[in-house]
Enzyme design. Structure first.
Site, PDB file in Angstrom:
ATOM      1  N   ASP A 202       0.865  -1.182   0.000  1.00  0.00           N
ATOM      2  CA  ASP A 202       0.000   0.000   0.000  1.00  0.00           C
ATOM      3  C   ASP A 202       0.906   1.238   0.000  1.00  0.00           C
ATOM      4  OD1 ASP A 202      -1.579   2.165   0.756  1.00  0.00           O
ATOM      5  OD2 ASP A 202      -2.771   1.002   2.179  1.00  0.00           O
TER       6      ASP A 202
ATOM      7  N   GLY B 156      -9.884   4.071  -5.740  1.00  0.00           N
ATOM      8  CA  GLY B 156      -8.568   3.455  -5.880  1.00  0.00           C
ATOM      9  C   GLY B 156      -7.496   4.154  -5.054  1.00  0.00           C
ATOM     10  N   VAL B 157      -6.322   4.314  -5.655  1.00  0.00           N
ATOM     11  CA  VAL B 157      -5.189   4.875  -4.926  1.00  0.00           C
ATOM     12  C   VAL B 157      -5.462   6.343  -4.555  1.00  0.00           C
ATOM     13  CG1 VAL B 157      -3.827   5.530  -6.981  1.00  0.00           C
ATOM     14  CG2 VAL B 157      -2.665   4.930  -4.860  1.00  0.00           C
ATOM     15  N   ASP B 158      -6.170   7.047  -5.401  1.00  0.00           N
ATOM     16  CA  ASP B 158      -6.540   8.446  -5.146  1.00  0.00           C
ATOM     17  C   ASP B 158      -7.353   8.542  -3.849  1.00  0.00           C
ATOM     18  OD1 ASP B 158      -6.814  11.134  -5.682  1.00  0.00           O
ATOM     19  OD2 ASP B 158      -8.260  10.900  -7.319  1.00  0.00           O
TER      20      ASP B 158
ATOM     21  N   SER C 254      -2.970   4.273 -14.123  1.00  0.00           N
ATOM     22  CA  SER C 254      -3.929   3.930 -15.189  1.00  0.00           C
ATOM     23  C   SER C 254      -4.340   2.459 -15.260  1.00  0.00           C
ATOM     24  CB  SER C 254      -3.423   4.349 -16.585  1.00  0.00           C
ATOM     25  OG  SER C 254      -3.512   5.735 -16.759  1.00  0.00           O
TER      26      SER C 254
ATOM     27  N   GLY D 196      -5.951   0.714 -13.031  1.00  0.00           N
ATOM     28  CA  GLY D 196      -7.162   0.413 -12.269  1.00  0.00           C
ATOM     29  C   GLY D 196      -8.375   0.748 -13.114  1.00  0.00           C
ATOM     30  N   ILE D 197      -9.171   1.701 -12.649  1.00  0.00           N
ATOM     31  CA  ILE D 197     -10.403   2.002 -13.392  1.00  0.00           C
ATOM     32  C   ILE D 197     -10.127   2.591 -14.771  1.00  0.00           C
ATOM     33  CG2 ILE D 197     -12.080   2.180 -11.489  1.00  0.00           C
ATOM     34  CD1 ILE D 197     -11.690   5.220 -11.670  1.00  0.00           C
TER      35      ILE D 197
HETATM   36  P1  ADP Z   1      -6.413   4.786 -12.476  1.00  0.00           P
HETATM   37  O1  ADP Z   1      -7.640   5.619 -12.590  1.00  0.00           O
HETATM   38  O2  ADP Z   1      -5.162   5.569 -12.844  1.00  0.00           O
HETATM   39  O3  ADP Z   1      -6.531   3.475 -13.158  1.00  0.00           O
HETATM   40  P2  ADP Z   1      -6.715   3.470  -9.869  1.00  0.00           P
HETATM   41  O4  ADP Z   1      -6.531   4.065  -8.527  1.00  0.00           O
HETATM   42  O5  ADP Z   1      -8.049   2.926 -10.211  1.00  0.00           O
HETATM   43  O6  ADP Z   1      -6.243   4.612 -10.890  1.00  0.00           O
HETATM   44  O7  ADP Z   1      -5.628   2.334 -10.097  1.00  0.00           O
HETATM   45  C1  ADP Z   1      -4.263   2.568 -10.280  1.00  0.00           C
HETATM   46  C2  ADP Z   1      -3.501   1.468  -9.554  1.00  0.00           C
HETATM   47  O8  ADP Z   1      -3.428   1.774  -8.161  1.00  0.00           O
HETATM   48  C3  ADP Z   1      -4.150   0.088  -9.656  1.00  0.00           C
HETATM   49  O9  ADP Z   1      -3.141  -0.857 -10.015  1.00  0.00           O
HETATM   50  C4  ADP Z   1      -4.655  -0.164  -8.235  1.00  0.00           C
HETATM   51  O10 ADP Z   1      -4.616  -1.536  -7.889  1.00  0.00           O
HETATM   52  C5  ADP Z   1      -3.637   0.591  -7.437  1.00  0.00           C
HETATM   53  N1  ADP Z   1      -3.974   0.939  -6.042  1.00  0.00           N
HETATM   54  C6  ADP Z   1      -5.182   1.045  -5.445  1.00  0.00           C
HETATM   55  N2  ADP Z   1      -5.019   1.363  -4.135  1.00  0.00           N
HETATM   56  C7  ADP Z   1      -3.678   1.468  -3.902  1.00  0.00           C
HETATM   57  C8  ADP Z   1      -2.857   1.727  -2.768  1.00  0.00           C
HETATM   58  N3  ADP Z   1      -3.387   2.004  -1.570  1.00  0.00           N
HETATM   59  N4  ADP Z   1      -1.498   1.710  -2.915  1.00  0.00           N
HETATM   60  C9  ADP Z   1      -0.943   1.463  -4.127  1.00  0.00           C
HETATM   61  N5  ADP Z   1      -1.652   1.200  -5.232  1.00  0.00           N
HETATM   62  C10 ADP Z   1      -3.005   1.200  -5.130  1.00  0.00           C
END
Ligand code: ADP
Length: 174
Positions: A11, A33-35, A122, A124-125
């Protein structure tokens, strides 16, 4: 293999570093997601700083990067970069993803950072194919390390085991 790059399964909000990169969206107002994790763990200060940037320049374009406080996160700053949404592959997705890594590196380097953590922007979603995204990320990070000498350490933080295994295989083949 470049010893300055470490592939981590974990994480990104939990790992101490100078800069945490956020895969944000153009509004800079937070998302899933990560945001979502970065805003949740970092606290209100990050959103306040993003709102100031919005007031000044109206958000952040795809491929660009802006910097804010890291709030309560174990970092000095957060760099918010906006990854491309995958839309078939003929809509500048590759260049835009490269620019996310490159512009984050430039902003980090300009702010005196020596270490930086990237998520898998990019994938993830925004649905960018994971193998392709990993190749672009590794290539751009490796090139940037030659260009921007302040940065001594890059963590590529993979939240999903699938991405971690892709990166491990790629980096071992370099
Ligand atoms: P995007 O819109 O750029 O695809 P996302 O947040 O949906 O952004 O996904 C980007 C990546 O971040 C994905 O591989 C997801 O698994 C990952 N992610 C989600 N939560 C976390 C976290 N807490 N730490 C690191 N990576 C994460």
């Amino acid at each position: 293999m470049n010893r300055k790059i470490e592939i981590i399964h974990g994480d990104i909000t939990k790992i101490p570093v100078d800069i945490i990169v956020n895969a944000a969206n153009s509004s800079l107002l937070g998302g899933s997601g990560v945001d979502g994790a970065i805003h949740r763990m970092g606290g209100k200060e990050i959103l306040n700083a993003c709102q100031k940037i919005r007031a000044k320049q109206g958000g952040c374009k795809v491929g660009e990067a802006v910097i804010t406080t890291a709030g309560n996160l174990p970092a000095k700053y957060v760099i918010h970069t906006v990854g491309p949404r995958w839309n078939g592959g003929n809509n500048h997705e590759t260049d835009n993803l490269k620019n996310c890594y490159l512009n984050s590196f430039i902003v980090a380097n300009n702010n005196g950072a020596t270490s930086i953590s990237f998520p898998n922007i990019s994938t993830g979603i925004y649905n960018f194919p994971k193998n392709q995204a990993a190749s672009i990320a590794l290539e751009t990070i490796t090139d940037s390390l030659y260009l921007y000498h302040n940065i001594q350490k890059v963590n590529i933080v993979c939240f999903e085991i699938e991405n971690y295994l892709i990166y491990k295989e790629l980096i071992e083949s370099l």
